[in-house]
Write a protein that holds these residues in place. Structure first.
Motif, PDB file in Angstrom:
ATOM      1  N   GLY A  74      38.210  36.989  52.988  1.00 52.71           N
ATOM      2  CA  GLY A  74      38.877  36.081  53.919  1.00 52.71           C
ATOM      3  C   GLY A  74      38.198  34.723  53.916  1.00 52.71           C
ATOM      4  N   ILE A  86      54.275  30.289  60.258  1.00 52.96           N
ATOM      5  CA  ILE A  86      54.132  31.744  60.336  1.00 52.96           C
ATOM      6  C   ILE A  86      52.696  32.046  60.705  1.00 52.96           C
ATOM      7  CG2 ILE A  86      53.521  32.103  57.901  1.00 52.96           C
ATOM      8  CD1 ILE A  86      55.981  34.474  59.094  1.00 52.96           C
ATOM      9  N   LEU A  89      43.607  24.290  61.403  1.00 55.05           N
ATOM     10  CA  LEU A  89      43.790  24.208  59.951  1.00 55.05           C
ATOM     11  C   LEU A  89      45.231  23.843  59.596  1.00 55.05           C
ATOM     12  CD1 LEU A  89      41.620  27.204  58.681  1.00 55.05           C
ATOM     13  CD2 LEU A  89      41.186  24.774  58.394  1.00 55.05           C
ATOM     14  N   PHE A  95      51.205  29.906  55.948  1.00 53.96           N
ATOM     15  CA  PHE A  95      51.200  31.281  55.421  1.00 53.96           C
ATOM     16  C   PHE A  95      49.891  31.580  54.693  1.00 53.96           C
ATOM     17  CE2 PHE A  95      53.023  29.269  51.625  1.00 53.96           C
ATOM     18  CZ  PHE A  95      52.442  29.989  50.604  1.00 53.96           C
ATOM     19  N   LEU A  96      49.317  30.534  54.056  1.00 57.65           N
ATOM     20  CA  LEU A  96      48.051  30.778  53.356  1.00 57.65           C
ATOM     21  C   LEU A  96      46.868  30.802  54.306  1.00 57.65           C
ATOM     22  CD1 LEU A  96      48.578  28.972  50.019  1.00 57.65           C
ATOM     23  CD2 LEU A  96      47.530  31.197  50.317  1.00 57.65           C
ATOM     24  N   VAL A  97      46.878  29.882  55.270  1.00 55.76           N
ATOM     25  CA  VAL A  97      45.791  29.875  56.257  1.00 55.76           C
ATOM     26  C   VAL A  97      45.728  31.227  56.953  1.00 55.76           C
ATOM     27  CG1 VAL A  97      45.072  28.942  58.482  1.00 55.76           C
ATOM     28  CG2 VAL A  97      45.833  27.394  56.687  1.00 55.76           C
ATOM     29  N   LEU A 129      47.058  34.052  56.016  1.00 56.60           N
ATOM     30  CA  LEU A 129      46.759  35.144  55.096  1.00 56.60           C
ATOM     31  C   LEU A 129      45.238  35.267  54.969  1.00 56.60           C
ATOM     32  CD1 LEU A 129      48.269  37.152  53.238  1.00 56.60           C
ATOM     33  CD2 LEU A 129      47.881  35.564  51.379  1.00 56.60           C
ATOM     34  N   GLY A 130      44.578  34.110  54.923  1.00 58.63           N
ATOM     35  CA  GLY A 130      43.113  34.107  54.879  1.00 58.63           C
ATOM     36  C   GLY A 130      42.511  34.667  56.156  1.00 58.63           C
ATOM     37  N   THR A 131      43.037  34.230  57.306  1.00 62.25           N
ATOM     38  CA  THR A 131      42.451  34.703  58.565  1.00 62.25           C
ATOM     39  C   THR A 131      42.866  36.151  58.853  1.00 62.25           C
ATOM     40  OG1 THR A 131      44.229  33.613  59.790  1.00 62.25           O
ATOM     41  CG2 THR A 131      42.129  32.454  59.647  1.00 62.25           C
ATOM     42  N   ILE A 133      54.451  32.712  46.757  1.00 62.79           N
ATOM     43  CA  ILE A 133      53.353  33.665  46.864  1.00 62.79           C
ATOM     44  C   ILE A 133      53.933  35.050  46.628  1.00 62.79           C
ATOM     45  CG2 ILE A 133      53.568  34.133  49.338  1.00 62.79           C
ATOM     46  CD1 ILE A 133      50.178  33.659  48.696  1.00 62.79           C
ATOM     47  N   ARG A 137      42.499  14.901  50.434  1.00 63.98           N
ATOM     48  CA  ARG A 137      42.416  13.782  51.354  1.00 63.98           C
ATOM     49  C   ARG A 137      41.661  12.620  50.743  1.00 63.98           C
ATOM     50  NH1 ARG A 137      41.835  15.220  57.663  1.00 63.98           N
ATOM     51  NH2 ARG A 137      43.856  16.186  57.647  1.00 63.98           N
ATOM     52  N   LYS A 172      49.427  24.016  47.573  1.00 63.54           N
ATOM     53  CA  LYS A 172      50.632  23.253  47.853  1.00 63.54           C
ATOM     54  C   LYS A 172      51.480  23.113  46.601  1.00 63.54           C
ATOM     55  CE  LYS A 172      48.707  20.847  51.762  1.00 63.54           C
ATOM     56  NZ  LYS A 172      47.710  19.797  51.980  1.00 63.54           N
ATOM     57  N   LEU A 220      45.043  40.671  48.298  1.00 64.95           N
ATOM     58  CA  LEU A 220      44.090  39.700  48.853  1.00 64.95           C
ATOM     59  C   LEU A 220      43.084  39.262  47.797  1.00 64.95           C
ATOM     60  CD1 LEU A 220      43.195  40.898  52.428  1.00 64.95           C
ATOM     61  CD2 LEU A 220      44.286  38.781  51.724  1.00 64.95           C
ATOM     62  N   TYR A 266      46.064  20.035  61.899  1.00 67.20           N
ATOM     63  CA  TYR A 266      45.271  18.836  61.620  1.00 67.20           C
ATOM     64  C   TYR A 266      44.824  18.751  60.166  1.00 67.20           C
ATOM     65  CZ  TYR A 266      45.527  18.492  66.626  1.00 67.20           C
ATOM     66  OH  TYR A 266      46.013  18.405  67.910  1.00 67.20           O
ATOM     67  N   ALA A 267      44.449  19.908  59.552  1.00 62.14           N
ATOM     68  CA  ALA A 267      44.087  19.858  58.132  1.00 62.14           C
ATOM     69  C   ALA A 267      45.337  19.927  57.259  1.00 62.14           C
ATOM     70  CB  ALA A 267      43.128  20.979  57.780  1.00 62.14           C
ATOM     71  N   LYS A 268      46.494  20.145  57.894  1.00 59.46           N
ATOM     72  CA  LYS A 268      47.801  20.144  57.226  1.00 59.46           C
ATOM     73  C   LYS A 268      47.886  21.119  56.055  1.00 59.46           C
ATOM     74  CE  LYS A 268      49.086  15.545  58.727  1.00 59.46           C
ATOM     75  NZ  LYS A 268      49.134  16.065  60.111  1.00 59.46           N
ATOM     76  N   LEU A 269      47.354  22.322  56.262  1.00 58.37           N
ATOM     77  CA  LEU A 269      47.441  23.359  55.240  1.00 58.37           C
ATOM     78  C   LEU A 269      48.627  24.263  55.541  1.00 58.37           C
ATOM     79  CD1 LEU A 269      43.651  24.203  55.066  1.00 58.37           C
ATOM     80  CD2 LEU A 269      45.016  23.242  53.216  1.00 58.37           C
ATOM     81  N   PRO A 270      49.216  24.858  54.493  1.00 54.69           N
ATOM     82  CA  PRO A 270      50.370  25.736  54.730  1.00 54.69           C
ATOM     83  C   PRO A 270      49.970  26.945  55.594  1.00 54.69           C
ATOM     84  CG  PRO A 270      49.942  25.459  52.370  1.00 54.69           C
ATOM     85  CD  PRO A 270      48.831  24.784  53.092  1.00 54.69           C
ATOM     86  N   ALA A 306      41.835  20.876  50.773  1.00 56.28           N
ATOM     87  CA  ALA A 306      42.320  19.894  51.741  1.00 56.28           C
ATOM     88  C   ALA A 306      41.416  18.668  51.711  1.00 56.28           C
ATOM     89  CB  ALA A 306      42.339  20.505  53.134  1.00 56.28           C
ATOM     90  N   PHE A 338      41.655  28.173  65.777  1.00 59.69           N
ATOM     91  CA  PHE A 338      41.133  28.003  64.410  1.00 59.69           C
ATOM     92  C   PHE A 338      42.298  27.872  63.425  1.00 59.69           C
ATOM     93  CE2 PHE A 338      39.417  29.974  60.472  1.00 59.69           C
ATOM     94  CZ  PHE A 338      38.419  29.058  60.213  1.00 59.69           C
ATOM     95  N   ILE A 371      57.145  34.599  51.117  1.00 58.99           N
ATOM     96  CA  ILE A 371      56.209  35.389  51.916  1.00 58.99           C
ATOM     97  C   ILE A 371      56.941  36.534  52.612  1.00 58.99           C
ATOM     98  CG2 ILE A 371      56.370  33.813  53.916  1.00 58.99           C
ATOM     99  CD1 ILE A 371      53.205  35.674  52.924  1.00 58.99           C
ATOM    100  N   LEU A 422      40.587  26.864  50.489  1.00 61.16           N
ATOM    101  CA  LEU A 422      41.637  26.052  51.109  1.00 61.16           C
ATOM    102  C   LEU A 422      41.039  24.784  51.687  1.00 61.16           C
ATOM    103  CD1 LEU A 422      43.847  28.569  53.107  1.00 61.16           C
ATOM    104  CD2 LEU A 422      44.466  27.205  51.146  1.00 61.16           C
ATOM    105  N   ILE A 479      38.883  32.696  50.700  1.00 64.87           N
ATOM    106  CA  ILE A 479      40.203  32.057  50.664  1.00 64.87           C
ATOM    107  C   ILE A 479      40.183  30.792  51.520  1.00 64.87           C
ATOM    108  CG2 ILE A 479      42.630  32.299  51.293  1.00 64.87           C
ATOM    109  CD1 ILE A 479      42.523  35.181  50.595  1.00 64.87           C
ATOM    110  N   LEU A 480      39.640  30.915  52.725  1.00 67.38           N
ATOM    111  CA  LEU A 480      39.666  29.776  53.645  1.00 67.38           C
ATOM    112  C   LEU A 480      38.784  28.638  53.155  1.00 67.38           C
ATOM    113  CD1 LEU A 480      39.749  31.697  57.000  1.00 67.38           C
ATOM    114  CD2 LEU A 480      41.514  30.215  56.074  1.00 67.38           C
TER     115      LEU A 480
END
Lengths: 349, 316, 327
Positions: free
Chosen positions: C304, B62, B108, B117-119, B121-123, C63, C319, C266, C252, B111-115, C315, B104, C120, C311, C307-308
């Motif tokens: 914003g 999404i 994320l 919907f959250l990525v 939502l942040g952007t 969420i 890793r 996750k 937010l 390659y960074a394998k983040l969900p 990650a 961007f 969502i 995240l 949050i990032l």
């Protein structure tokens, strides 16, 4: 794939089908029904007590004039959704559009379309500063050049014209706010106000939470602050609650010296409780209701050709009497009213 | 018969026809081709977001940030023009910025394998915040020569330019989705990412490119909104992601990925456009519209969920 | 091992809180004044109450972006209740706000757990629906301060305990109660254990006999109830409830606080303590920005980025962990 083609052609047929029937539909409805004027008012946003009162003025004036009145508004105060609303009014073939614009320039194109369609366009409360040619006339609630001065005078009288003061405004780029703040700065240069010192102007973006935080930061930063002016009703209501919570008002448990005086612009209902409790001594506003009445009557008169807006010309409002157009065809509705303990119970809006 | 009923385009097609009929009955001003075409301006922008989101959602992800991306590009383009860049250059850079923002997100997610919907939502907040930091709450004027693409009609067809642009993208990217290897990969990633990976589909690269595509389309929409409105503001198109996602799932794209079609998305977009035009024309208050859009989203997902279950081969 | 990581996450947030506060206080010593501290203490409760609910949801890999709208609708309905019955007992009002929130959460939970609509999408839809309903039930009229009982607004002012001249306001007491509830749920109940199991591996949880549907449903109901209660706290703190602005955009902030507090997006991990620290961090940042005079235009950008960054750190951490396990 075959099915999708089928569906596409169905959709196309629907489109073509409507093309044929258009001519009939539009020719049948070019003249407005029964000669009743159609007037619409588009406030900045819905759910705003201030504009609810303007709408009430429109409703009653339209009723008295025998016009058909409707109102519609975007959910949040942003300009783009007002564009679609105006387009729809042009299509509905209204006679008068009155609008409180969310941007001084984003509506230019669509308002020109409305004017080209023969619709009288009036801005209410917030004018198109710098783009006045895109509307016929503007109705402002009061003489805006005097707001800054009246506010400083009111605050000055509450703090004996002495001490540090601050301003809590809405957004940094709000044209009305900035012109009033400029007026306040000019007023403070007069000898009468020489002992009042403006220490800071902060912006709460018309959000309760942000306004509260900014107001509390003012208290923290300037422990000797004597007065705050908030010429926006969201900011003033939030600040009043924060002041009550901080108990720093005159006579409050944690008041520093004589305490902090808060004033500004707001509808009376929003501050009634604080005036009765003594947290706020007095504040001001014009009558949004009168502004609605005047805008409605002016719109009808312009559409009927009874008045041609021109600087210096006069308009006779059936309810408010004679009003003269100022520069850029601006009409102002009435004086500022000061609300305090003695009169606030008489108002209900 | 059953095959037609379970096609993703079926529901929006039927609803679209019903909406047209309803609109005609409800308002004498509705059936006016000129007005309807003139009203397509905003929906051409939404449409570009819808095309990108069709890929994104079919791939099982999404992108909630598309409308904020649009707003940032609109602001950046106007700013670039304001500091003296020629408009074509500013517009091109604007679209590329959109792609960059998409990249961007894509990096994320892929390659960074983040969900996703959250990525996103942040952007969603980040891009909108960038636009606000760039502009404050002021608006910036666009050079007047660039204003008014939505009032230019394409020769022969007679449709406004932005709508024409959107249709071209629907056709080209519709063919990409349904007729090329990239399209097949998109479906494969959405159906079962692990299986796709073992079937030697370059899954991260596919996801990354999809987000870049969505970003580029959002950027183009940002340039178009500048031309339509003549000014750029940070609050342009706030909440538009909701409308675009609603269109995509209403068009039969499964929210869990792997199923859907470009024509379905287009039909659903038209349906939403018709419904909204009707509501605005009837002066139905914005809060009721808000409720309708939200309900429509949930109902649309529920319907496609049922449709998917119906169309799935019965297990013995 | 897992407990250790969670602990280190909380430590990280705590260090960040202290660092931010120290730097800001160094630049502007007035951040240490009683009025700044009380401003921070009053900023936190609303957020904390909502973040505890959000945490339960995020633990299950879900969420809830409708929390701001639930706050608005519940605050509006409760305010209307007070307007109609000015003498209404506050406890009843509190119960009403919790109940209204629970019903709204019930709708979310039902759509997610049983109609199988992704969280969502469901909550994005109800974000609009609940906001629209707030306008519709109120007829677009806000609840003014004279319709809100003084006893309620005094929650931000008076409290049961006073330490060194600083009163611990009821608002904060309720926030701490919510944290306590969250701690109890996650650490002492079967439901809590189930939520973590679902978030870690949904399929496995199902096979192990965890009632997945019921548990997921329950966490959205709790999240809704807490957001509803936050509506009452909002009325207490700000003294009025406007259909457009009450709670708008707060989702937010809440999600930012939760992920900063170390909830793994996750699913499967996250602690109430961490979430509380996340809320405190945002409270300090917000008040510090105002005291330092930073323009409000940057706030959305800050959320914003926060949050990032959270995240990204997650990650990165997971890793490294994966590498350690592999080695």
């Amino acid at each position: 794939m075959r099915n999708s083609l089928l569906i596409l052609s169905l959709a196309a047929m629907a489109l073509v089908g409507c093309q044929r029937s258009t001519d009939g539909a539009s020719s049948g409805s070019t003249t407005s029904s029964g000669g009743q004027l159609k007037i619409v008012y588009i406030p900045k946003n819905s759910g705003n007590p201030y504009f609810n009162e303007v709408v009430r003025g429109f409703e009653e004036a339209a009723k008295a004039a025998g016009a058909d009145f409707t109102t519609t508004a975007p959910a949040t105060a942003e300009a783009t959704s007002q564009i679609d609303l105006i387009k729809a009014q042009i299509q509905r073939r209204v006679d008068v559009i009155a609008i409180s614009a969310n941007s001084p320039d984003a509506l230019n194109v669509v308002l020109d379309e409305a004017k080209a369609a023969g619709i009288a366009v009036i801005t209410v409360d917030s004018d198109l500063v710098g783009n006045e040619s895109h509307r016929d006339a503007a109705v402002v609630p009061t003489d805006f050049t005097k707001v800054g001065e009246s506010q400083i005078e009111l605050l000055g009288s509450q703090i004996n014209y002495e001490g540090e003061i601050a301003i809590l405004s809405a957004t940094r780029d709000a044209p009305n706010q900035n012109s009033w703040i400029e007026g306040m700065n000019e007023t403070l240069k007069q000898p009468k106000y020489a002992k009042m010192k403006l220490v800071e102007t902060v912006y709460g973006d018309d959000e309760p939470q942000k306004s509260t935080t900014e107001f509390e930061a003012l208290l923290a930063k300037h422990p000797t602050l004597r007065g705050v002016v908030s010429p926006t009703s969201v900011g003033l209501a939030a600040a009043a609650q924060a002041l009550a919570t901080a108990e720093a008002y005159p006579g409050g448990a944690k008041a520093n010296g004589p305490g902090l005086m808060l004033t500004g612009l707001s509808t009376p209902n929003q501050l009634k409780k604080f005036v009765q409790d003594g947290v706020v001594k007095g504040f001001q506003l014009w009558s949004p209701y009168d502004m609605g009445v005047l805008a409605c009557n002016l719109g009808i008169a312009i559409k009927k050709g009874e008045v041609t807006p021109k600087e210096g010309a006069e308009f006779e409002d059936p309810k408010l009497g004679k009003v003269a157009f100022g520069k850029n065809n601006v009409l102002s509705a009435g004086p500022l009213v000061t609300f305090d303990k003695s009169n606030i119970d008489k108002y209900n809006f | 018969m059953r095959k037609i009923l379970t096609r993703p385009e079926f529901v929006p097609a039927v609803l679209l026809i019903l909406a047209f009929i309803a609109g005609t009955i409800q308002s004498p001003y509705f059936l006016d081709v000129r007005y309807l075409l003139d009203s397509t301006g905003p929906y051409a922008e939404t449409g570009l977001l819808v095309i990108g989101l069709t890929f994104v959602i079919i791939s099982g992800n999404i992108d909630l940030s598309v409308a904020s991306n649009l707003a940032f590009v609109a602001c950046a383009t106007a700013k670039l023009a304001q500091i003296g860049l020629p408009m074509p250059a500013a517009a091109t850079i604007g679209v590329l910025i959109g792609g960059l923002l998409g990249a961007f997100n894509g990096a994320l997610v892929a390659y960074a394998k983040l969900p996703s919907f959250l990525v996103t939502l942040g952007t969603l907040a980040l891009f909108r915040g960038m636009a606000q930091a760039l502009m404050g709450s002021a608006s910036v004027q666009v050079p007047s020569s660039f204003v008014g693409a939505d009032r230019l009609d394409l020769p022969l067809l007679g449709v406004p330019l932005p709508f024409g642009i959107m249709i071209v993208f629907v056709v080209v990217l519709g063919l990409t989705l349904h007729r090329t290897i990239f399209g097949r990969w998109t479906f494969a990633v959405g159906t079962n990412e692990e299986a796709a990976f073992f079937a030697s589909v370059p899954t991260p690269a596919v996801k990354f490119r999809i987000f870049v595509l969505a970003g580029l389309l959002a950027g183009l929409a940002g340039v178009l909104i500048d031309s339509r409105l003549g000014v750029a503001r940070f609050d342009h198109a706030r909440g538009l992601e909701l409308e675009a996602i609603t269109a995509v799932v209403l068009g039969g794209v499964s929210i869990t990925g792997g199923r859907g079609s470009m024509i379905g998305s287009l039909l659903a977009l038209l349906l939403i456009a018709v419904l909204k035009t009707q509501m605005i024309l009837a002066n139905i208050t914005s809060e009721v519209q808000l409720t309708v859009t939200g309900t429509l989203l949930i109902v649309a997902v529920a319907i496609t969920g049922v449709a998917t279950r119906l169309s799935a081969p019965r297990k013995a | 091992m897992l407990a250790k990581v969670a602990k280190s996450r909380e430590m990280r947030t705590l260090i960040l809180v202290i660092l931010v506060f120290a730097i800001a206080a160094f630049k502007e010593p007035r951040l240490l004044s009683a009025s700044s501290i009380s401003s921070i203490l009053l900023w936190i409760p609303l957020l904390t109450v909502m973040a505890v609910g959000q945490m339960l949801v995020i633990v299950t890999r879900g969420i809830d972006v409708s929390v701001g709208s639930m706050l608005g609708l519940s605050g509006m309905l409760t305010g209307m209740l007070f307007r109609a019955h000015p003498d209404l007992n506050l406890a009843l009002g509190a119960g009403a706000s919790l109940g209204i929130g629970a019903v709204l959460g019930l709708i979310n939970g039902g759509l997610i757990a049983w109609a199988k609509i992704p969280p969502i999408i469901t909550t994005l839809g109800t974000l609009s629906v609940y906001r629209g309903l707030t306008f519709i039930v109120s007829g677009g009229h806000q609840i003014d301060s004279n319709n809100i009982p003084s006893a309620l607004t005094e929650w931000s002012l008076r409290g049961p305990v006073t330490i060194g001249g600083v009163t611990l306001p009821w608002l904060l007491v309720f926030a701490l109660l919510a944290v306590g509830l969250g701690y109890f749920l996650t650490n002492k109940t079967v439901l809590g254990r189930n939520l973590y199991a679902i978030g870690s591996r949904p399929e496995a949880a199902h096979l192990r006999g965890v009632p997945v549907g019921k548990s997921v449903f329950a966490c959205y109901v709790i999240c809704g109830a807490l957001a509803g209660f936050a509506g009452l706290l909002y009325a207490s703190r700000y003294g009025f409830v406007n259909p457009a602005t009450a709670g708008s955009g707060m989702e937010l902030t809440v999600i930012a606080a939760t992920v900063i507090g170390g909830c793994d997006v996750k699913g499967g991990s996250g602690s109430v303590g961490g979430v509380l620290l996340g809320c405190i961090l945002l409270g300090v940042v917000n008040v510090a920005l105002a005291v330092l005079g930073v323009a409000a235009d940057w706030q959305v950008l800050v959320y914003g980025s926060v949050i990032l960054i959270a995240l990204g750190l997650d990650a990165f951490a997971s890793r490294r962990q994966a590498k350690e396990v592999a080695a």
